[in-house]
Motif scaffolding. Structure first.
Motif, PDB file in Angstrom:
ATOM      1  N   TYR A   8      -5.083  10.654  11.170  1.00 53.02           N
ATOM      2  CA  TYR A   8      -5.787  10.092  10.147  1.00 53.02           C
ATOM      3  C   TYR A   8      -6.940  10.598   9.660  1.00 53.02           C
ATOM      4  O   TYR A   8      -7.692  11.032  10.643  1.00 53.02           O
ATOM      5  N   SER A   9      -7.363  11.128   8.510  1.00 57.97           N
ATOM      6  CA  SER A   9      -8.779  11.665   8.312  1.00 57.97           C
ATOM      7  C   SER A   9      -8.860  12.925   9.011  1.00 57.97           C
ATOM      8  O   SER A   9     -10.162  13.313   9.158  1.00 57.97           O
ATOM      9  N   LEU A  28      -1.975  -1.280   8.465  1.00 60.79           N
ATOM     10  CA  LEU A  28      -2.473  -0.306   7.149  1.00 60.79           C
ATOM     11  C   LEU A  28      -3.591  -1.043   6.436  1.00 60.79           C
ATOM     12  O   LEU A  28      -4.231  -0.146   5.826  1.00 60.79           O
ATOM     13  N   PHE A  67      -7.007   0.506   6.213  1.00 60.40           N
ATOM     14  CA  PHE A  67      -7.143   1.747   5.741  1.00 60.40           C
ATOM     15  C   PHE A  67      -7.102   1.460   4.053  1.00 60.40           C
ATOM     16  O   PHE A  67      -7.183   2.737   3.472  1.00 60.40           O
ATOM     17  N   GLN A  68      -7.201   0.334   3.789  1.00 60.25           N
ATOM     18  CA  GLN A  68      -7.016   0.116   2.084  1.00 60.25           C
ATOM     19  C   GLN A  68      -8.358   0.397   1.185  1.00 60.25           C
ATOM     20  O   GLN A  68      -8.228   0.236   0.089  1.00 60.25           O
ATOM     21  N   SER A  69      -9.256   0.895   1.957  1.00 58.51           N
ATOM     22  CA  SER A  69     -10.407   1.302   0.854  1.00 58.51           C
ATOM     23  C   SER A  69      -9.960   2.529   0.164  1.00 58.51           C
ATOM     24  O   SER A  69     -10.578   2.893  -0.810  1.00 58.51           O
ATOM     25  N   GLU A  70      -8.912   3.169   0.445  1.00 59.79           N
ATOM     26  CA  GLU A  70      -8.180   4.283  -0.047  1.00 59.79           C
ATOM     27  C   GLU A  70      -6.889   3.937  -1.109  1.00 59.79           C
ATOM     28  O   GLU A  70      -6.214   3.149  -0.017  1.00 59.79           O
ATOM     29  N   CYS A 126       0.859  -1.152  -0.047  1.00 63.82           N
ATOM     30  CA  CYS A 126       0.008  -0.106  -0.178  1.00 63.82           C
ATOM     31  C   CYS A 126       0.890   1.216  -0.059  1.00 63.82           C
ATOM     32  O   CYS A 126       2.017   1.094   0.287  1.00 63.82           O
ATOM     33  N   GLN A 173     -14.778   0.721   9.494  1.00 61.75           N
ATOM     34  CA  GLN A 173     -13.549   0.624   8.550  1.00 61.75           C
ATOM     35  C   GLN A 173     -12.522  -0.234   9.114  1.00 61.75           C
ATOM     36  O   GLN A 173     -11.785  -1.125   8.391  1.00 61.75           O
ATOM     37  N   VAL A 188       1.624   5.207   1.190  1.00 65.43           N
ATOM     38  CA  VAL A 188       1.440   5.916   2.703  1.00 65.43           C
ATOM     39  C   VAL A 188       1.941   7.418   1.958  1.00 65.43           C
ATOM     40  O   VAL A 188       3.040   7.481   1.593  1.00 65.43           O
ATOM     41  N   ILE A 221      -3.152   6.184   1.540  1.00 65.01           N
ATOM     42  CA  ILE A 221      -3.135   6.213   2.915  1.00 65.01           C
ATOM     43  C   ILE A 221      -2.651   7.548   3.199  1.00 65.01           C
ATOM     44  O   ILE A 221      -1.250   7.626   3.218  1.00 65.01           O
ATOM     45  N   GLN A 222      -3.431   8.500   3.916  1.00 64.40           N
ATOM     46  CA  GLN A 222      -2.718   9.810   4.116  1.00 64.40           C
ATOM     47  C   GLN A 222      -2.617  10.198   5.703  1.00 64.40           C
ATOM     48  O   GLN A 222      -3.825   9.887   6.502  1.00 64.40           O
TER      49      GLN A 222
END
Length: 305
Positions: free
Chosen positions: A217-218, A229, A232-235, A167, A281, A169, A238-239
């Motif tokens: 996050y978010s 991590l 958070f992989q729906s995005e 992923c 999530q 980041v 990952i920010q």
């Protein structure tokens, strides 16, 4: 000063080679090879101080050249004497140990020289690089760039992964942590990790001070360091934002189906609806099948914590 006089017939010359470094000396023929390997002077001469001998293989050179086993290391050096008055030559190789992420297969790659790129090391695994495209560090799970040099990493243990096992980041610095006159490019750091990497791994890789710096996050939660991590992989990206103060409220949510809990910090103004979304999530749950309960009471989406 006391000087011992010994018979020259009970000593022999030894030579160690590691990459471009050489070390020669005399030792008693009865000395165990393992005892020589514990000599710190040898390690310094060979520039081996950044590695352990557990990460190396020892090869005896000559007509009967072969890799020494652990049992061989307990033998005396005279065991490998070939010709009288000729030095006994040992060559040290780096043993790179690679674990495949999908099935935990162990791959061992002996190297005479660490001056190779990660891409070259990938080819030495003899796995299809069309499938197994990346190597990650074993400790922080960061994906290595193909042009990174193995000699610069001081690591011998890696993980072999596929494209879908990683992923991306992005970590930005908050305004409070930004040095003056910093550019936007310097303020942003893109990194790739294995999906199983945790927030703790990201912190370690970036040398975050876990007592005084946190990953936001978010813009509304600080995940606990054990959260992976993959949650958070729906995005696709990952920010996180690096901040110097944690958020004030600590929340623990338990999934009774699997008897597992997650923890994070959030703002005072967070709503139950948002908490519910975060919980679904992080637990990878479908929202329509679950609800939040506290003290045996179902919480309303519009409530504020």
């Amino acid at each position: 000063m006391i000087i011992d006089i010994i018979n020259r017939n009970i000593v022999t010359k030894i030579q160690f080679t590691f990459e471009t470094n050489n070390y020669s000396n005399y030792a008693l023929k009865s000395t165990k090879i393992s005892s020589l390997l514990n000599n710190e002077n040898i390690l310094e001469y060979l520039n081996l101080t950044d590695l352990s001998f557990d990460d190396c293989l020892l090869v005896v050179k000559g007509s009967n050249e072969h890799i020494l086993t652990k049992e061989d290391l307990q033998k005396s050096i005279d065991t490998y004497s070939i010709t009288e008055n000729e030095p006994i030559h040992f060559q040290i190789m780096t043993l790179v140990q690679i674990t495949k992420y999908d099935d935990e297969e162990q791959i061992k790659v002996p190297l005479l020289n660490r001056n190779i790129t990660i891409e070259e090391l990938l080819h030495l695994t003899r796995k299809s690089i069309d499938i197994y495209k990346y190597l990650a560090t074993n400790d922080t799970k960061r994906i290595l760039n193909s042009n990174e040099k193995l000699s610069n990493l001081n690591k011998t243990k890696f993980i072999l992964i596929k494209e879908n096992e990683m992923c991306l980041v992005l970590i930005k610095k908050s305004n409070d942590l930004q040095p003056i006159h910093v550019t936007e490019e310097e303020n942003e750091k893109y990194q790739r990790f294995i999906v199983c990497a945790t927030i703790a791994d990201v912190n370690k890789e970036n040398q975050q001070d876990i007592l005084h710096q946190y990953l936001l996050y978010s813009n509304d939660i600080v995940p606990s360091t054990d959260i992976q991590l993959i949650t958070f992989q729906s995005e696709s990206l990952i920010q996180f934002i690096a901040i110097d103060q944690n958020l004030p409220i600590t929340v623990t949510i338990k999934n009774t189906e699997v008897n597992k809990s997650i923890q994070f910090n959030c703002r005072l103004s967070i709503t139950i609806k948002r908490l519910y979304g975060i919980a679904c999530q992080l637990f990878c749950l479908k929202r329509e099948y679950y609800c939040l309960i506290m003290n045996e009471t179902t919480l309303d989406d519009d409530d504020v914590c």
